[in-house]
Design a protein around this motif. Structure first.
Motif, short mmCIF file in Angstrom:
data_model
loop_
_atom_site.label_atom_id
_atom_site.label_comp_id
_atom_site.label_asym_id
_atom_site.label_seq_id
_atom_site.Cartn_x
_atom_site.Cartn_y
_atom_site.Cartn_z
N THR A 126 0.83 -1.22 0.00
CA THR A 126 0.00 0.00 0.00
C THR A 126 0.86 1.26 0.00
O THR A 126 0.35 2.36 -0.23
N ASN A 127 2.17 1.09 0.28
CA ASN A 127 3.09 2.21 0.39
C ASN A 127 2.63 3.22 1.45
O ASN A 127 2.78 4.43 1.28
N ARG A 128 2.05 2.68 2.53
CA ARG A 128 1.61 3.55 3.64
C ARG A 128 2.06 2.96 4.96
O ARG A 128 2.20 1.73 5.09
N GLY A 129 2.31 3.83 5.95
CA GLY A 129 2.73 3.37 7.26
C GLY A 129 1.64 2.55 7.94
O GLY A 129 0.45 2.79 7.74
N GLU A 130 2.05 1.56 8.76
CA GLU A 130 1.10 0.72 9.48
C GLU A 130 1.34 0.87 10.98
O GLU A 130 2.46 0.78 11.45
N LEU A 131 0.26 1.08 11.72
CA LEU A 131 0.34 1.06 13.19
C LEU A 131 -0.63 -0.01 13.67
O LEU A 131 -1.84 0.13 13.51
N VAL A 132 -0.06 -1.11 14.19
CA VAL A 132 -0.93 -2.19 14.68
C VAL A 132 -0.68 -2.30 16.19
O VAL A 132 0.34 -2.80 16.62
N ARG A 133 -1.65 -1.81 16.95
CA ARG A 133 -1.44 -1.73 18.42
C ARG A 133 -1.50 -3.12 19.03
O ARG A 133 -0.79 -3.42 19.96
N ASP A 134 -2.39 -3.97 18.48
CA ASP A 134 -2.49 -5.34 18.99
C ASP A 134 -2.53 -6.29 17.79
O ASP A 134 -3.53 -6.34 17.07
N VAL A 135 -1.43 -7.05 17.59
CA VAL A 135 -1.33 -7.89 16.40
C VAL A 135 -2.40 -8.99 16.40
O VAL A 135 -2.76 -9.50 15.34
N GLU A 136 -2.88 -9.38 17.61
CA GLU A 136 -3.89 -10.44 17.70
C GLU A 136 -5.16 -10.06 16.94
O GLU A 136 -5.90 -10.92 16.48
N LEU A 137 -5.36 -8.75 16.81
CA LEU A 137 -6.58 -8.31 16.16
C LEU A 137 -6.39 -8.06 14.66
O LEU A 137 -7.30 -7.60 13.97
N ASP A 138 -5.19 -8.34 14.17
CA ASP A 138 -4.92 -8.05 12.74
C ASP A 138 -4.78 -9.37 11.97
O ASP A 138 -3.89 -10.17 12.25
N ALA A 139 -5.66 -9.57 11.00
CA ALA A 139 -5.69 -10.84 10.26
C ALA A 139 -4.41 -11.09 9.46
O ALA A 139 -4.04 -12.22 9.18
N ASP A 140 -3.74 -10.00 9.06
CA ASP A 140 -2.55 -10.16 8.22
C ASP A 140 -1.30 -10.54 9.01
O ASP A 140 -0.27 -10.86 8.43
N PHE A 141 -1.38 -10.49 10.35
CA PHE A 141 -0.17 -10.76 11.14
C PHE A 141 0.34 -12.17 10.85
O PHE A 141 -0.42 -13.14 10.85
N PHE A 142 1.66 -12.26 10.57
CA PHE A 142 2.28 -13.53 10.21
C PHE A 142 2.94 -14.12 11.44
O PHE A 142 3.91 -13.58 11.96
N ARG A 143 2.38 -15.26 11.93
CA ARG A 143 2.84 -15.83 13.21
C ARG A 143 4.10 -16.68 13.05
O ARG A 143 4.70 -17.09 14.02
N GLY A 144 4.47 -16.95 11.80
CA GLY A 144 5.60 -17.86 11.55
C GLY A 144 6.88 -17.41 12.23
O GLY A 144 7.65 -18.23 12.72
N VAL A 145 7.09 -16.10 12.29
CA VAL A 145 8.34 -15.61 12.86
C VAL A 145 8.37 -15.89 14.36
O VAL A 145 9.37 -16.39 14.89
N ASP A 146 7.30 -15.57 15.05
CA ASP A 146 7.24 -15.82 16.50
C ASP A 146 7.42 -17.29 16.81
O ASP A 146 8.10 -17.67 17.77
N ARG A 147 6.78 -18.12 15.97
CA ARG A 147 6.89 -19.57 16.21
C ARG A 147 8.36 -20.00 16.14
O ARG A 147 8.81 -20.82 16.91
N ARG A 148 9.09 -19.39 15.20
CA ARG A 148 10.47 -19.82 15.04
C ARG A 148 11.38 -19.25 16.11
O ARG A 148 12.31 -19.90 16.56
N THR A 149 11.12 -18.00 16.51
CA THR A 149 12.05 -17.34 17.43
C THR A 149 11.65 -17.54 18.89
O THR A 149 12.47 -17.36 19.78
N GLY A 150 10.40 -17.88 19.14
CA GLY A 150 9.94 -18.00 20.52
C GLY A 150 9.61 -16.64 21.14
O GLY A 150 9.30 -16.53 22.32
N PHE A 151 9.69 -15.62 20.34
CA PHE A 151 9.41 -14.26 20.80
C PHE A 151 7.92 -14.00 20.70
O PHE A 151 7.23 -14.63 19.88
#
Lengths: 603, 110
Positions: free
Chosen positions: A101-126
């Motif tokens: 979209t070429n626009r800034g994103e502010l996601v205060r709570d990722v749990e509420l955002d459908a686009d959030f990609f959980r793969g990274v957290d799963r791998r890092t444990g973060f």
């Protein structure tokens, strides 16, 4: 742990107490870093550390779009997780959405955002809770994005002003990246320019070295750009004749230059073993056609000039007609009858391309590329063939090399860039013709003194008019055990002619070797087929004609051996050439077979 | 073409006489290649050879090459002017060791 160490390193690059930085001051610092940078990757990493610390994020990552805009790669990261090298689809996750979209994103709570990609957290444990992400782009060009994760503090949430600041900083980073790319492109350009210079140097070395004014052939080649698609070459054959060529490769640029290098190398290499221009050009055609890039071709004139007679044998494959300026100033041109080289295999029965024989008779043959005739005079008009001929007519009294530069100076003189490579070759027979007529005069006067007063004296070379006497005619079967008979016949027939013992021995050896060639090569071994030997005296020469009735011999295959390596065999032809003053095949006589003429001076 | 082969204390002497040409050189080649297999120096006496052609020269060259391979000497002796001329035309006069007479050649191996 690696990421811990990476983090520590990064921190050590940052000044202490970043948080006290004024945002403007941070931007100014980053700007300076980018301006001074010689290593854009290191500087971006430093900038990311500064931004992450300033905005008090737990971690930060910088993603770059690949050239095809299909993937996003994390090229730098700092903070709690190490995801450097992570590759996402360019529309994956919040960072993907931000780039798309070429626009800034502010996601205060990722749990509420459908686009959030959980793969990274799963791998890092973060555990990611909150994200801000700003695109890096300059005008329409998208470069990537900077993403910060989890604001330090109790609710981990970023604010709108955090996002605004991040957007400002990532614009600055985007500009730096773009500048770095431009600098790289400039370096690449410089590298290409240097390579072109080297290529041009190699190419110049493929042209023959200029000779002094006594040499009959002169050439000139001026490329329109750094490198040339034209070429010319000449070299002297062992028998004193001179091979020459001029070619023009279709198209310009590096591919034309490479094909030029290849073609001229083949010419030189095969030319030494193929003293027939028509055959040579046909062979080059085969080579280029087999391997050249489709659509590229070469027009070429190849020829052999004989300084001893002024004769030129010429083959023209699709090139502009060469022009002969006769001694009387008249011009004659020689059209190509064959398409350019590299387009198609030639279909003539013998595979050769047609040859034209001409005699320069003291004139000059010019071969030139279309860069000459389609070049511009300083007044902006095209030279054309007529203009070239006018110039050559005007400069006829100059030495050949100067005539050529007069033409190229005119074309290069108008201050406008050359349209095409300019190449011009002159084969000037003037000096050799003078030398020939001097020799002929002295021969003629000598004959005058010896000949009967009423005998014609102008054609000293002609057997019919010179002092001629038949000495012997011998017909024998072509067998090894008859060679001795032939030797004796030649020896006895010439016994009163005044040959020295060595000269007589040489003549006999040469006749014997020539007969061996007939037996072994023309007939393929002993046979009852005939050899007819005719021995005669023609003026100051003993002439032996050897007639056989075998299929016509390919004279190119009869050559002296290389004496530098010690090896039995192949000597016979060498002896024939060494022992005689002239040896040649005469045109095949009526009834077929071969007729070889051997000539030995009596002295 | 005629030939004799004699075993002397200094080496094997092959004497050739007549014309060495396309007709006779196969025989000459055979004789010479046999003599270089005996681990003894070979002296080729050419005093009787008035004519030699390229095939004769080729036989001499082949014998010389074989002798070098076998580690033995092969020399020419008493070569006629006509035959020497042919050797020179072939640029081989410096390749062969040539003695003026058979006696000189034998002395060379004492």
């Amino acid at each position: 742990m690696d990421e811990q160490e990476g983090h520590t390193d990064a921190i050590s690059m940052t000044p202490a107490s970043d948080t006290t930085f004024d945002p403007v001051e941070l931007l100014a610092t980053m700007g300076r870093d980018f301006a001074d940078s010689r290593d854009i990757d290191k500087t971006l990493r430093l900038a990311l550390v500064r931004i992450t610390d300033y905005l008090r994020a737990e971690s930060g990552a910088l993603f770059l779009l690949d050239d095809s805009s299909k993937t996003l790669t994390c090229t730098a990261c700092t903070g709690a997780t190490d995801i450097e090298g992570l590759v996402l689809a360019s529309n994956q996750g919040i960072v993907g959405r931000c780039v798309q979209t070429n626009r800034g994103e502010l996601v205060r709570d990722v749990e509420l955002d459908a686009d959030f990609f959980r793969g990274v957290d799963r791998r890092t444990g973060f555990t990611t809770r909150s994200i801000i992400c700003a695109p890096m782009s300059v005008r329409a060009e998208r470069i990537g994005a900077i993403e910060l994760v989890n604001k330090k503090g109790k609710d981990f949430r970023f604010s709108t002003s955090d996002l605004r600041l991040l957007e400002t900083m990532s614009s600055s980073a985007a500009l730096a990246i773009l500048n770095a790319h431009l600098a790289e492109a400039l370096l690449e350009q410089e590298r290409v320019r240097r390579e072109l210079e080297l290529a041009a140097e190699i190419q110049r070395s493929l042209l023959p070295e200029a000779q002094d004014e006594t040499f009959p052939i002169h050439g000139i080649n001026i490329p329109a750009g750094a490198i040339s698609g034209d070429f010319y070459d000449y070299f002297t054959l062992p028998d004193g004749r001179i091979y020459f060529n001029l070619g023009d490769v279709s198209g310009k640029g590096m591919n034309a230059a490479l094909l030029m290098a290849k073609t001229s190398s083949i010419f030189r290499c095969l030319g030494k073993a193929t003293p027939r221009p028509g055959r040579l050009l046909a062979r080059i055609n085969t080579e280029i056609h087999e391997t050249a890039t489709r659509g590229m071709f070469v027009t070429m004139v190849g020829g052999i000039y004989d300084p001893a007679s002024g004769e030129v044998v010429l083959a023209n494959a699709g090139h502009q007609p060469p022009v002969l300026q006769g001694e009387d100033g008249q011009f004659t041109s020689f059209e190509a009858e064959t398409p350019p080289l590299g387009i198609q295999p030639f279909t003539r029965a013998d595979g050769d391309i047609p040859e034209v024989k001409l005699n320069l008779d003291g004139g000059t043959l010019y071969v030139f590329s279309d860069g000459i005739t389609e070049g511009y005079r300083p007044d902006g008009t095209m030279l054309h063939v007529e203009g070239l001929l006018d110039m050559l007519r005007d400069s006829a009294d100059l030495p050949a090399a100067k005539r050529l530069t007069a033409v190229t100076d005119l074309l290069a003189g108008g201050g406008r860039p050359l349209r095409d490579d300019v190449t011009l070759l002159a084969i000037d027979d003037r000096l050799n013709a003078n030398a020939r007529s001097n020799t002929a005069r002295s021969n003629t006067s000598r004959l005058k003194a010896e000949a009967k007063p009423d005998a014609p004296t102008t054609e000293a070379q002609n057997a019919d008019t010179a002092d001629y006497s038949l000495l012997a005619v011998l017909t024998v079967p072509a067998r090894a055990d008859r060679l001795r008979l032939i030797r004796h016949a030649v020896s006895m027939a010439t016994i009163d002619c005044g040959l020295s013992e060595t000269a007589a021995g040489d003549l006999i050896l040469a006749v014997d070797e020539a007969c061996q060639n007939i037996i072994r090569h023309a007939y393929g071994g002993d046979t009852s087929e005939k050899i007819v030997a005719t021995v005669s005296r023609e003026g100051d020469n003993i002439v032996v004609l050897l007639r056989d009735f075998a299929p016509t011999v390919d004279t190119e295959r009869i050559r002296p051996r290389d004496l530098s390596n010690l090896r039995p065999g192949g000597l016979g032809t060498h002896f024939i050439r060494e022992c005689l003053d002239d040896v040649r095949f005469l045109p095949s006589p009526p009834g077929g077979g071969n007729l070889l003429r051997l000539e030995k001076k009596i002295r | 073409m005629e030939h004799t082969v004699k075993i002397e204390p200094e080496g094997i002497v092959v004497s050739l006489s007549g014309d060495v040409d396309l007709q006779s050189s196969p025989e000459v080649r055979k004789i010479l290649l046999e003599t270089v297999e005996h681990k003894r120096p070979v002296i080729i006496d050419l005093s009787g050879v008035g004519y030699i052609d390229s095939s004769g020269i080729a036989s001499l060259v082949e014998a010389l090459q074989r002798s070098r391979k076998n580690g033995i000497d092969l020399v020419l002796a008493s070569i006629s002017d006509a035959a020497l001329r042919v050797l020179q035309l072939a640029r081989l006069d410096k390749v062969f060791r040539v003695y003026p007479t058979l006696g000189d050649a034998l002395a060379g191996f004492r």
